[in-house]
Structure formats: structure tokens, C-alpha cells
Write a protein that holds these residues in place. Structure first.
Motif, PDB file in Angstrom:
ATOM      1  N   PRO A 140      -8.035   2.220  -4.689  1.00 49.27           N
ATOM      2  CA  PRO A 140      -7.586   2.421  -3.307  1.00 49.27           C
ATOM      3  C   PRO A 140      -6.546   3.536  -3.211  1.00 49.27           C
ATOM      4  CG  PRO A 140      -7.695   0.081  -3.809  1.00 49.27           C
ATOM      5  CD  PRO A 140      -7.930   0.804  -5.100  1.00 49.27           C
ATOM      6  N   PRO A 141      -6.589   4.322  -2.148  1.00 40.29           N
ATOM      7  CA  PRO A 141      -5.656   5.434  -1.990  1.00 40.29           C
ATOM      8  C   PRO A 141      -4.296   4.949  -1.492  1.00 40.29           C
ATOM      9  CG  PRO A 141      -7.068   5.287  -0.069  1.00 40.29           C
ATOM     10  CD  PRO A 141      -7.546   4.233  -1.022  1.00 40.29           C
ATOM     11  N   GLU A 142      -3.353   5.866  -1.461  1.00 41.22           N
ATOM     12  CA  GLU A 142      -2.053   5.582  -0.850  1.00 41.22           C
ATOM     13  C   GLU A 142      -2.203   5.738   0.664  1.00 41.22           C
ATOM     14  OE1 GLU A 142       0.814   4.619  -2.233  1.00 41.22           O
ATOM     15  OE2 GLU A 142      -0.113   4.506  -4.215  1.00 41.22           O
ATOM     16  N   LEU A 146      -6.821   2.578   6.827  1.00 39.83           N
ATOM     17  CA  LEU A 146      -8.005   3.363   6.482  1.00 39.83           C
ATOM     18  C   LEU A 146      -8.993   3.235   7.634  1.00 39.83           C
ATOM     19  CD1 LEU A 146      -9.615   3.675   3.024  1.00 39.83           C
ATOM     20  CD2 LEU A 146     -11.067   3.420   5.015  1.00 39.83           C
ATOM     21  N   PHE A 164     -15.751  -0.541  -1.452  1.00 37.27           N
ATOM     22  CA  PHE A 164     -14.502   0.226  -1.452  1.00 37.27           C
ATOM     23  C   PHE A 164     -13.534  -0.327  -0.406  1.00 37.27           C
ATOM     24  CE2 PHE A 164     -12.106   3.938   0.250  1.00 37.27           C
ATOM     25  CZ  PHE A 164     -11.330   4.197  -0.883  1.00 37.27           C
ATOM     26  N   LEU A 165     -14.040  -0.632   0.774  1.00 38.64           N
ATOM     27  CA  LEU A 165     -13.182  -1.154   1.825  1.00 38.64           C
ATOM     28  C   LEU A 165     -12.595  -2.504   1.435  1.00 38.64           C
ATOM     29  CD1 LEU A 165     -15.179  -0.253   5.070  1.00 38.64           C
ATOM     30  CD2 LEU A 165     -13.438   1.085   3.860  1.00 38.64           C
ATOM     31  N   ARG A 167     -11.860  -3.397  -1.625  1.00 41.32           N
ATOM     32  CA  ARG A 167     -10.790  -3.116  -2.581  1.00 41.32           C
ATOM     33  C   ARG A 167      -9.540  -2.617  -1.849  1.00 41.32           C
ATOM     34  NH1 ARG A 167     -14.977  -0.457  -5.239  1.00 41.32           N
ATOM     35  NH2 ARG A 167     -13.981   1.599  -5.052  1.00 41.32           N
ATOM     36  N   CYS A 168      -9.748  -1.797  -0.841  1.00 43.10           N
ATOM     37  CA  CYS A 168      -8.614  -1.288  -0.067  1.00 43.10           C
ATOM     38  C   CYS A 168      -7.901  -2.429   0.646  1.00 43.10           C
ATOM     39  CB  CYS A 168      -9.094  -0.249   0.944  1.00 43.10           C
ATOM     40  SG  CYS A 168      -9.630   1.311   0.195  1.00 43.10           S
ATOM     41  N   GLN A 169      -8.675  -3.321   1.262  1.00 45.33           N
ATOM     42  CA  GLN A 169      -8.070  -4.455   1.952  1.00 45.33           C
ATOM     43  C   GLN A 169      -7.282  -5.336   0.985  1.00 45.33           C
ATOM     44  OE1 GLN A 169     -10.563  -7.825   3.159  1.00 45.33           O
ATOM     45  NE2 GLN A 169      -9.806  -7.565   5.243  1.00 45.33           N
ATOM     46  N   SER A 171      -5.760  -4.452  -1.580  1.00 46.86           N
ATOM     47  CA  SER A 171      -4.528  -3.772  -2.002  1.00 46.86           C
ATOM     48  C   SER A 171      -3.492  -3.691  -0.879  1.00 46.86           C
ATOM     49  CB  SER A 171      -4.856  -2.360  -2.506  1.00 46.86           C
ATOM     50  OG  SER A 171      -5.156  -1.495  -1.421  1.00 46.86           O
ATOM     51  N   ILE A 173      -4.180  -2.445   2.380  1.00 43.46           N
ATOM     52  CA  ILE A 173      -4.480  -1.423   3.382  1.00 43.46           C
ATOM     53  C   ILE A 173      -5.243  -2.067   4.537  1.00 43.46           C
ATOM     54  CG2 ILE A 173      -5.697   0.742   3.832  1.00 43.46           C
ATOM     55  CD1 ILE A 173      -5.408   1.396   0.838  1.00 43.46           C
ATOM     56  N   VAL A 175      -7.949  -1.986   7.354  1.00 43.68           N
ATOM     57  CA  VAL A 175      -9.209  -1.258   7.501  1.00 43.68           C
ATOM     58  C   VAL A 175      -9.718  -1.393   8.937  1.00 43.68           C
ATOM     59  CG1 VAL A 175     -11.622  -1.127   6.768  1.00 43.68           C
ATOM     60  CG2 VAL A 175      -9.826  -1.583   5.078  1.00 43.68           C
TER      61      VAL A 175
END
Length: 219
Positions: A140-142, A146, A164-165, A167-169, A171, A173, A175
């Protein structure tokens, strides 16, 4: 079709010369270089099998609904770092910047889109960091938020994007997804936040309005 010996035109120069600037349907606060019948877009896009389709040249419904929503609800991104995945023309990224985001990063794999984002950001008087990369296979990005507009048009891509979304959630982030319910949108994993009538250039609908949704991922 372009002659094999003919060099590719400079993307920024081509966009400025051939894609007129006009307000985005349903989001008139934002003006973009947009392709029309006389744009000769094939000269820039290429015709090779590996050349990405020129999705960036049109304001699609998923991006339009997200842009409309962020401009109407600026508190969703104000003061936050927003990353626009598959940014295309930069429409959603520009909306986030206009809504008061502290930092906006636009990511796309198409070099022509990257050129368009920079030009379109300048037209609208905002600053956007632009990244040319495929990040959906990476950690996940900084970012705080997102945003994803209209990335569920291909089955294999939809699976990768959804993973990917997630994983971002996980972490931390937030979405937000904009989509007119295209075929591969994972609706069972989403919660609808809002619906807006916006113009769409996809799925043969031309400029007609569609009821597109803004979604979050279910926990």
C-alpha cells in the motif's frame, strides 16, 4: 494506421494542439483537454497490441461521479493526502485538489495520461504529483484516501485491483470507488455511499447520463 517509420508525436504538444479544452459534463467546475471526432487520437495512441487504450482522453462516468462527489463533499478529502489510482485525465485528482486535499498524487501506467494530467492540472490551477507506474502489485502507498474511478471494466484487472484495495484498507487507507456498475464491479464487497447522474463515454452510451455510484469497501 501509423507508418512504422513515423516517430511518435510529443504527447504534451499533441494534446495541446488536438484535444480542445472544455468543461467536463456533469462537473463543469473542471476543464480538461478532451478528445473529439477530429482529434486524430490514433496518431498518439498507437495501434500495437501492447499500447494502452486511450481511456485518459475521455471523462468516464466512474471518474465523473467521484469528482462530483468530492466537490460536493470537500470534507472527505480536505487536509488529507489523496492518491488517484488509474488517474487517466486527472479528473478525480483535480477535484480532490480543488476540494482542499493537502497533497494529491495521480498514478497511471500510460505515458500519454501522465502528460495529460500535468497539462490539465495547470489548466485548473492545482498542483498534482504524477507517478507513471503499475502499483497494484506493490505494498500500500503512503496516502490517507485512495480514489478509484472506472477500473472494473476487465475481469483480470478487477481481481487485481480489488485485492490491492483490500490491502490498502487493511493498512488504514480509506478507499473510495466511482463506477456506473460496469460488468466486473465487485458489488458484493462494496457499500454505496452516494449516487449521481453523470455523463458517460463508456459501454456505447455516448454522452448520455447514467446513474453512477460512489462506493466504499465493506469491512
Amino acid at each position: 494506421m501509423k507508418s512504422p517509420g513515423m516517430p511518435n508525436p510529443d504527447p504534451a504538444a499533441f494534446i495541446r494542439a488536438n484535444l480542445p479544452i472544455s468543461p467536463v459534463p456533469s462537473v463543469p467546475e473542471i476543464r480538461l483537454h478532451q478528445a473529439g471526432p477530429a482529434s486524430g487520437l490514433w496518431r498518439l495512441a498507437g495501434r500495437g497490441e501492447t499500447d494502452p487504450a486511450p481511456y485518459w482522453a475521455y471523462p468516464w462516468a466512474g471518474g465523473a461521479v467521484l469528482a462530483r462527489h468530492l466537490l460536493d463533499r470537500p470534507e472527505m478529502v480536505a487536509g488529507r493526502h489523496v492518491l488517484d489510482l488509474g488517474a487517466g485525465s486527472g479528473l478525480v485528482a483535480i477535484a480532490a485538489a480543488k476540494a482542499g486535499a493537502a497533497m494529491v498524487t495521480a498514478v497511471d501506467i500510460d505515458a500519454n495520461a501522465i502528460a495529460a494530467i500535468g497539462i490539465n492540472a495547470a489548466i485548473n490551477g492545482v498542483t498534482i504529483a504524477v507517478v507513471a507506474a503499475d502499483i497494484i502489485g506493490t505494498p500500500p502507498p503512503e496516502a490517507d484516501v485512495l480514489v478509484v474511478g472506472d477500473l472494473f471494466y476487465d475481469p483480470a484487472l478487477a481481481v487485481r485491483v480489488t485485492a490491492f484495495l483490500r490491502r490498502c484498507q487493511a493498512s488504514g487507507i480509506e478507499v473510495l470507488i466511482g463506477d456506473p456498475e460496469r460488468a466486473y464491479l465487485p458489488q458484493g464487497e462494496l457499500r454505496r455511499i452516494a449516487t449521481h447522474a453523470v455523463a458517460d463515454f463508456g459501454a456505447g452510451t455516448g454522452r448520455g447520463a447514467v446513474q453512477a455510484g460512489v462506493f466504499s469497501l465493506r469491512q
